[in-house]
Scaffold this active site. Structure first.
Site, PDB file in Angstrom:
ATOM      1  N   ALA A 183       0.826  -1.215   0.000  1.00  0.00           N
ATOM      2  CA  ALA A 183       0.000   0.000   0.000  1.00  0.00           C
ATOM      3  C   ALA A 183       0.860   1.264   0.000  1.00  0.00           C
ATOM      4  O   ALA A 183       0.342   2.364   0.189  1.00  0.00           O
ATOM      5  CB  ALA A 183      -0.941  -0.004   1.205  1.00  0.00           C
ATOM      6  N   TYR A 202       6.810 -12.636 -14.236  1.00  0.00           N
ATOM      7  CA  TYR A 202       5.740 -11.787 -13.678  1.00  0.00           C
ATOM      8  C   TYR A 202       4.369 -12.263 -14.163  1.00  0.00           C
ATOM      9  O   TYR A 202       3.435 -12.421 -13.371  1.00  0.00           O
ATOM     10  CB  TYR A 202       5.961 -10.329 -14.097  1.00  0.00           C
ATOM     11  CG  TYR A 202       4.783  -9.435 -13.776  1.00  0.00           C
ATOM     12  CD1 TYR A 202       4.674  -8.810 -12.537  1.00  0.00           C
ATOM     13  CD2 TYR A 202       3.763  -9.235 -14.713  1.00  0.00           C
ATOM     14  CE1 TYR A 202       3.583  -8.003 -12.242  1.00  0.00           C
ATOM     15  CE2 TYR A 202       2.679  -8.432 -14.424  1.00  0.00           C
ATOM     16  CZ  TYR A 202       2.585  -7.812 -13.193  1.00  0.00           C
ATOM     17  OH  TYR A 202       1.494  -7.023 -12.904  1.00  0.00           O
TER      18      TYR A 202
HETATM   19  P1  NDP Z   1       3.693  -0.440  -7.639  1.00  0.00           P
HETATM   20  O1  NDP Z   1       5.100  -0.833  -7.912  1.00  0.00           O
HETATM   21  O2  NDP Z   1       3.338   0.992  -7.614  1.00  0.00           O
HETATM   22  O3  NDP Z   1       3.222  -1.091  -6.278  1.00  0.00           O
HETATM   23  C1  NDP Z   1       3.657  -2.333  -5.866  1.00  0.00           C
HETATM   24  C2  NDP Z   1       3.709  -2.389  -4.369  1.00  0.00           C
HETATM   25  O4  NDP Z   1       4.189  -3.672  -3.981  1.00  0.00           O
HETATM   26  C3  NDP Z   1       4.663  -1.352  -3.761  1.00  0.00           C
HETATM   27  O5  NDP Z   1       4.029  -0.802  -2.650  1.00  0.00           O
HETATM   28  C4  NDP Z   1       5.847  -2.195  -3.351  1.00  0.00           C
HETATM   29  O6  NDP Z   1       6.542  -1.691  -2.232  1.00  0.00           O
HETATM   30  C5  NDP Z   1       5.145  -3.471  -2.972  1.00  0.00           C
HETATM   31  N1  NDP Z   1       6.082  -4.589  -2.875  1.00  0.00           N
HETATM   32  C6  NDP Z   1       6.949  -5.028  -3.797  1.00  0.00           C
HETATM   33  N2  NDP Z   1       7.683  -6.022  -3.285  1.00  0.00           N
HETATM   34  C7  NDP Z   1       7.259  -6.236  -2.027  1.00  0.00           C
HETATM   35  C8  NDP Z   1       7.650  -7.113  -1.000  1.00  0.00           C
HETATM   36  N3  NDP Z   1       8.639  -7.984  -1.139  1.00  0.00           N
HETATM   37  N4  NDP Z   1       6.997  -7.045   0.179  1.00  0.00           N
HETATM   38  C9  NDP Z   1       6.012  -6.155   0.356  1.00  0.00           C
HETATM   39  N5  NDP Z   1       5.621  -5.291  -0.569  1.00  0.00           N
HETATM   40  C10 NDP Z   1       6.239  -5.328  -1.754  1.00  0.00           C
HETATM   41  O7  NDP Z   1       2.824  -1.235  -8.734  1.00  0.00           O
HETATM   42  P2  NDP Z   1       1.252  -1.242  -9.022  1.00  0.00           P
HETATM   43  O8  NDP Z   1       0.536  -0.389  -8.074  1.00  0.00           O
HETATM   44  O9  NDP Z   1       1.083  -1.055 -10.460  1.00  0.00           O
HETATM   45  O10 NDP Z   1       0.927  -2.778  -8.732  1.00  0.00           O
HETATM   46  C11 NDP Z   1      -0.038  -3.181  -7.802  1.00  0.00           C
HETATM   47  C12 NDP Z   1      -0.728  -4.430  -8.292  1.00  0.00           C
HETATM   48  O11 NDP Z   1      -1.442  -4.156  -9.482  1.00  0.00           O
HETATM   49  C13 NDP Z   1       0.209  -5.586  -8.627  1.00  0.00           C
HETATM   50  O12 NDP Z   1      -0.359  -6.776  -8.150  1.00  0.00           O
HETATM   51  C14 NDP Z   1       0.228  -5.589 -10.139  1.00  0.00           C
HETATM   52  O13 NDP Z   1       0.497  -6.875 -10.632  1.00  0.00           O
HETATM   53  C15 NDP Z   1      -1.184  -5.171 -10.423  1.00  0.00           C
HETATM   54  N6  NDP Z   1      -1.449  -4.650 -11.754  1.00  0.00           N
HETATM   55  C16 NDP Z   1      -0.862  -3.484 -12.173  1.00  0.00           C
HETATM   56  C17 NDP Z   1      -1.133  -2.999 -13.426  1.00  0.00           C
HETATM   57  C18 NDP Z   1      -0.529  -1.746 -13.943  1.00  0.00           C
HETATM   58  O14 NDP Z   1      -0.800  -1.416 -15.076  1.00  0.00           O
HETATM   59  N7  NDP Z   1       0.276  -1.032 -13.155  1.00  0.00           N
HETATM   60  C19 NDP Z   1      -2.065  -3.696 -14.315  1.00  0.00           C
HETATM   61  C20 NDP Z   1      -2.614  -4.892 -13.754  1.00  0.00           C
HETATM   62  C21 NDP Z   1      -2.333  -5.328 -12.515  1.00  0.00           C
HETATM   63  P3  NDP Z   1       7.586  -0.462  -2.345  1.00  0.00           P
HETATM   64  O15 NDP Z   1       6.744   0.764  -2.388  1.00  0.00           O
HETATM   65  O16 NDP Z   1       8.363  -0.607  -1.099  1.00  0.00           O
HETATM   66  O17 NDP Z   1       8.356  -0.680  -3.591  1.00  0.00           O
HETATM   67 MG1  PMR Z   2       0.671  -4.044 -23.149  1.00  0.00          MG
HETATM   68  C1  PMR Z   2      -4.565  -4.133 -26.354  1.00  0.00           C
HETATM   69  C2  PMR Z   2      -4.347  -3.460 -25.424  1.00  0.00           C
HETATM   70  C3  PMR Z   2      -3.288  -3.590 -24.444  1.00  0.00           C
HETATM   71  C4  PMR Z   2      -3.499  -3.519 -23.102  1.00  0.00           C
HETATM   72  C5  PMR Z   2      -4.798  -3.302 -22.390  1.00  0.00           C
HETATM   73  C6  PMR Z   2      -2.230  -3.678 -22.475  1.00  0.00           C
HETATM   74  C7  PMR Z   2      -2.047  -3.685 -21.106  1.00  0.00           C
HETATM   75  N1  PMR Z   2      -1.277  -3.832 -23.445  1.00  0.00           N
HETATM   76  C8  PMR Z   2      -1.896  -3.789 -24.681  1.00  0.00           C
HETATM   77  C9  PMR Z   2      -1.293  -3.923 -25.922  1.00  0.00           C
HETATM   78  C10 PMR Z   2       0.071  -3.965 -26.173  1.00  0.00           C
HETATM   79  N2  PMR Z   2       1.025  -3.969 -25.219  1.00  0.00           N
HETATM   80  C11 PMR Z   2       0.698  -4.011 -27.462  1.00  0.00           C
HETATM   81  C12 PMR Z   2      -0.044  -4.001 -28.766  1.00  0.00           C
HETATM   82  C13 PMR Z   2       2.050  -4.035 -27.256  1.00  0.00           C
HETATM   83  C14 PMR Z   2       3.155  -4.098 -28.272  1.00  0.00           C
HETATM   84  C15 PMR Z   2       3.587  -2.778 -28.664  1.00  0.00           C
HETATM   85  C16 PMR Z   2       2.249  -4.000 -25.830  1.00  0.00           C
HETATM   86  C17 PMR Z   2       3.491  -4.006 -25.221  1.00  0.00           C
HETATM   87  C18 PMR Z   2       3.670  -4.072 -23.840  1.00  0.00           C
HETATM   88  C19 PMR Z   2       4.911  -4.183 -23.134  1.00  0.00           C
HETATM   89  C20 PMR Z   2       6.281  -4.218 -23.677  1.00  0.00           C
HETATM   90  N3  PMR Z   2       2.628  -4.070 -22.921  1.00  0.00           N
HETATM   91  C21 PMR Z   2       3.178  -4.180 -21.712  1.00  0.00           C
HETATM   92  C22 PMR Z   2       4.556  -4.248 -21.804  1.00  0.00           C
HETATM   93  C23 PMR Z   2       5.072  -4.376 -20.494  1.00  0.00           C
HETATM   94  O1  PMR Z   2       6.228  -4.454 -20.143  1.00  0.00           O
HETATM   95  C24 PMR Z   2       3.909  -4.439 -19.540  1.00  0.00           C
HETATM   96  C25 PMR Z   2       3.871  -5.835 -18.984  1.00  0.00           C
HETATM   97  O2  PMR Z   2       3.717  -6.790 -19.657  1.00  0.00           O
HETATM   98  O3  PMR Z   2       4.002  -5.938 -17.699  1.00  0.00           O
HETATM   99  C26 PMR Z   2       3.942  -7.278 -17.252  1.00  0.00           C
HETATM  100  C27 PMR Z   2       2.699  -4.230 -20.409  1.00  0.00           C
HETATM  101  C28 PMR Z   2       1.343  -4.116 -20.126  1.00  0.00           C
HETATM  102  N4  PMR Z   2       0.378  -4.006 -21.109  1.00  0.00           N
HETATM  103  C29 PMR Z   2      -0.837  -3.850 -20.499  1.00  0.00           C
HETATM  104  C30 PMR Z   2      -0.649  -3.883 -19.093  1.00  0.00           C
HETATM  105  C31 PMR Z   2      -1.745  -3.755 -18.084  1.00  0.00           C
HETATM  106  C32 PMR Z   2       0.681  -4.052 -18.873  1.00  0.00           C
HETATM  107  C33 PMR Z   2       1.352  -4.080 -17.536  1.00  0.00           C
HETATM  108  C34 PMR Z   2       1.018  -4.533 -16.349  1.00  0.00           C
HETATM  109  C35 PMR Z   2       0.483  -5.815 -15.874  1.00  0.00           C
HETATM  110  O4  PMR Z   2       0.066  -6.727 -16.505  1.00  0.00           O
HETATM  111  O5  PMR Z   2       0.449  -5.881 -14.721  1.00  0.00           O
END
Ligand code: NDP
Ligand code: PMR
Ligand code: LMG
Length: 399
Positions: A94, A274
């Protein structure tokens, strides 16, 4: 305009921009052809014509259904009768991003006390203060998910605090997209799966009894999932794809000594690790649901909150990616959500009386309406969920 995605996207995917009316509820811009037409993530990437209609329909249907299938809770009670005590919610990670935004959203309602379970106490304190959270609305407790001892210590401390546990949110995660070599948790597990899955697995197993004992009317265990672990979506098909294989690496302890650091036994790839960890998160939620929902009444849920492209999750990605990713998601995929909006979504899964259905993977459409989404075949494979549960039990010392 048709965009043929470059090397990162398999040639099977043609990204098309669709001309759509502004009135459309789900206003995503692209269509995509996937082999698996039946199972699709609608949340941030609209699919063609009738499937978009399907998504809107399902969103409405789910909300209607949720009203019907909410047995135990009188929403008036949850929504604010003064007699209902404050809920206690533990949120891991958080101190930033989604976890912080959720903590803030819940604290602001005045109905929740947030236990911020964080590895960096000072960072969490500063984050809570700068988010403007009232002092009495939260408690920070130390938790490092990359150490099973720390998880056990956290559980002891929490039990000693005497607070009931009403909702647990497994939110923290690490992502190492550029790592060439694996790194490991205190117990020798590859860091991403060790933290995101195994740390949370032990935490939630150990806290389940506390949740059972709570007298709160709607108890919930939420494990944050993601679209990128779901290969029934375009995002889930960006290489490297999640794939747990036959779990031989997990069985061997992910330590690179007896086995590979990867769940499927393959070569280390941080981005894949991941995504694999997120598949484990979504499968664990379903196994919890299967084993415990009926007996305990606890709601088990997962979600994809949208692409929160500005969070700390991408801290280890290359600078060019961090620069381009937010505008790419904002203007091209339309999958972008702000931390604040994503926090409101997760807060809904914590406390909204209409989201009590268990076993569900929630997503939101472009109009920010929640709907029950479908998981990929692997992320909904019940047999795999059972195997992961058993192997994880052994690795964390529960079996
Ligand atoms: P952040 O990096 O902003 O937040 C992650 C949090 O996890 C931080 O508070 C971090 O702590 C904490 N954390 C990491 N390692 C540990 C550990 N060993 N012990 C305790 N806490 C730890 O990322 P997000 O807010 O984006 O991610 C939150 C969640 O959302 C994740 O589960 C991620 O997979 C998910 N998610 C994110 C998306 C995105 O687009 N960002 C999309 C889909 C899902 P610290 O602050 O100390 O680094
Ligand atoms: Mg991705 C179609 C739509 C879409 C969405 C909703 C996401 C979400 N992404 C999309 C498309 C694409 N992405 C496409 C077309 C590409 C190629 C250019 C692309 C690439 C890309 C990369 C390299 N996307 C990424 C990455 C990351 O490093 C991120 C990742 O995989 O983290 C694990 C990511 C993400 N794309 C998303 C979301 C939500 C992520 C990150 C976080 C996550 O799953 O937690
Ligand atoms: C890989 O990194 C790692 O190498 C791998 O190890 C693994 O970790 C993997 O899945 C994780 O990530 C790949 C990453 C790094 O590249 C990206 O995927 C970047 C995605 C964000 C950029 C997407 C560009 C999409 C191209 C669409 C075509 C755009 C057409 C332009 C239309 C403009 C409309 C006016 O590599 C990089 O970061 C290098 C990125 C190089 C991309 C170069 C493309 C430049 C195109 C500019 C797009 C601008 C986006 C902003 C749009 C603003 C709109 C107004």
């Amino acid at each position: 305009m048709a965009l043929q995605a470059a090397s990162l996207v398999p040639s099977a995917f043609t990204i098309q921009k669709e001309g759509k009316s502004a009135a459309s509820v789900n206003s995503g811009l692209f269509g995509v052809s996937l082999a698996d037409q039946a199972k699709t993530d609608y949340s941030s990437f609209a699919l063609k014509s009738k499937r978009e209609f399907g998504a809107r329909k399902s969103s409405v249907a789910v909300r209607a259904q949720a009203v019907v299938t909410t047995p135990a809770i009188n929403s008036d009670t949850v929504q604010g009768k003064k007699t209902l005590r404050k809920g206690n919610v533990v949120i891991t990670g958080a101190s930033s991003g989604l976890g912080l935004a959720t903590a803030k959203a819940l604290a602001e309602t005045g109905k929740w006390h947030v236990i911020m379970a964080c590895r960096d106490f000072l960072k969490a304190e500063k984050a809570a203060k700068s988010a403007g959270m009232a002092k009495e609305s939260y408690t920070i407790m130390h938790l490092d998910l990359a150490s099973l001892d720390s998880v056990r210590q956290f559980v002891d401390n929490f039990k000693r605090s005497g607070r009931p546990l009403d909702v647990l949110v497994c939110n923290a995660a690490v992502y190492q997209p550029t790592a060439k070599q694996p790194s490991f948790t205190a117990d020798g597990f590859e860091l991403s799966v060790g933290t995101n899955h195994l740390g949370h697995f032990l935490l939630s197993r150990l806290l389940l009894d506390d949740m059972k004992q709570s007298d709160y009317p709607s108890k919930r265990l939420i494990i944050v999932g993601s679209i990128t672990g779901n290969t029934n979506t375009l995002a889930g098909n960006v290489p490297p794809k999640a794939n747990l294989g036959d779990l031989r690496g997990l069985a061997g302890g992910l330590n690179e000594l007896n086995s590979s650091a990867m769940i499927d036994g393959g070569d280390f790839d941080g981005a894949k690790a991941y995504k694999d960890s997120k598949v484990c998160n979504m499968l664990t939620m379903q196994e919890f649901h299967r084993l415990y929902h009926e007996d305990t009444g606890i709601t088990f849920a997962s979600l994809y909150p949208g692409c929160i492209a500005t969070t700390g999750l991408f801290r280890e990605h290359i600078p060019l990616f961090r620069l381009l990713f937010p505008p790419f998601q904002k203007f091209i995929t339309k999958g972008f959500v702000s931390e604040e909006e994503a926090g409101k979504r997760l807060a809904q899964v914590v406390s909204d009386p209409s989201l009590t259905k268990s076993g569900v993977y929630w997503s939101w459409n472009q109009a920010s309406a929640s709907f029950e989404n479908q998981l990929s075949p692997e992320a909904s494979d019940a047999a795999k969920a059972r195997k992961i549960w058993k192997l994880s039990d052994k690795l964390v010392g529960l079996a």
